[in-house]
Design a protein around this motif. Sequence first.
Motif, PDB file in Angstrom:
ATOM      1  N   ALA A  33     -31.302 -14.456  17.945  1.00 57.39           N
ATOM      2  CA  ALA A  33     -31.380 -13.520  16.822  1.00 57.39           C
ATOM      3  C   ALA A  33     -32.133 -12.258  17.231  1.00 57.39           C
ATOM      4  O   ALA A  33     -31.722 -11.141  16.901  1.00 57.39           O
ATOM      5  CB  ALA A  33     -32.064 -14.181  15.625  1.00 57.39           C
ATOM      6  N   CYS A  34     -33.217 -12.432  17.959  1.00 53.67           N
ATOM      7  CA  CYS A  34     -33.999 -11.295  18.437  1.00 53.67           C
ATOM      8  C   CYS A  34     -33.148 -10.404  19.338  1.00 53.67           C
ATOM      9  O   CYS A  34     -33.131  -9.178  19.174  1.00 53.67           O
ATOM     10  CB  CYS A  34     -35.222 -11.797  19.193  1.00 53.67           C
ATOM     11  N   LEU A  38     -32.141  -6.497  18.620  1.00 54.26           N
ATOM     12  CA  LEU A  38     -32.507  -5.445  19.577  1.00 54.26           C
ATOM     13  C   LEU A  38     -31.271  -4.658  20.019  1.00 54.26           C
ATOM     14  O   LEU A  38     -31.280  -3.425  20.038  1.00 54.26           O
ATOM     15  CB  LEU A  38     -33.222  -6.046  20.782  1.00 54.26           C
ATOM     16  N   LEU A  39     -30.211  -5.381  20.362  1.00 52.04           N
ATOM     17  CA  LEU A  39     -28.986  -4.722  20.815  1.00 52.04           C
ATOM     18  C   LEU A  39     -28.359  -3.890  19.697  1.00 52.04           C
ATOM     19  O   LEU A  39     -27.885  -2.777  19.928  1.00 52.04           O
ATOM     20  CB  LEU A  39     -27.987  -5.754  21.337  1.00 52.04           C
ATOM     21  N   ALA A  40     -28.378  -4.415  18.474  1.00 52.04           N
ATOM     22  CA  ALA A  40     -27.813  -3.691  17.338  1.00 52.04           C
ATOM     23  C   ALA A  40     -28.578  -2.401  17.041  1.00 52.04           C
ATOM     24  O   ALA A  40     -28.027  -1.472  16.457  1.00 52.04           O
ATOM     25  CB  ALA A  40     -27.801  -4.585  16.099  1.00 52.04           C
ATOM     26  N   GLN A  47     -32.881  -4.068  29.265  1.00 49.69           N
ATOM     27  CA  GLN A  47     -34.232  -4.208  28.719  1.00 49.69           C
ATOM     28  C   GLN A  47     -34.374  -5.513  27.935  1.00 49.69           C
ATOM     29  O   GLN A  47     -35.362  -6.220  28.062  1.00 49.69           O
ATOM     30  CB  GLN A  47     -34.578  -3.019  27.814  1.00 49.69           C
ATOM     31  N   VAL A  48     -33.357  -5.844  27.140  1.00 50.22           N
ATOM     32  CA  VAL A  48     -33.377  -7.090  26.373  1.00 50.22           C
ATOM     33  C   VAL A  48     -33.433  -8.285  27.328  1.00 50.22           C
ATOM     34  O   VAL A  48     -34.200  -9.223  27.122  1.00 50.22           O
ATOM     35  CB  VAL A  48     -32.151  -7.187  25.434  1.00 50.22           C
TER      36      VAL A  48
END
Length: 59
Positions: A33-34, A38-40, A47-48
């Motif tokens: 979910a994180c 982050l990508l959205a 980086q993610v």
Amino acid sequence: MNILIDADGCPVVDLTLQIAKQFSVLFIILCDACASLLLANGVPMKQVQEWLGYGNASA
């Protein structure tokens, strides 16, 4: 599932193992979910990956 025997010879379910499995699944769901959030929000994939400890984008 591990089964333990108490002092009276009665089987006791090892709840520690069950709890650990539940937290493991919860942790994976939270990480996914994180990463999605982050990508959205425009954080670069590289980086993610680094933040979440993934070796490659397919993880």
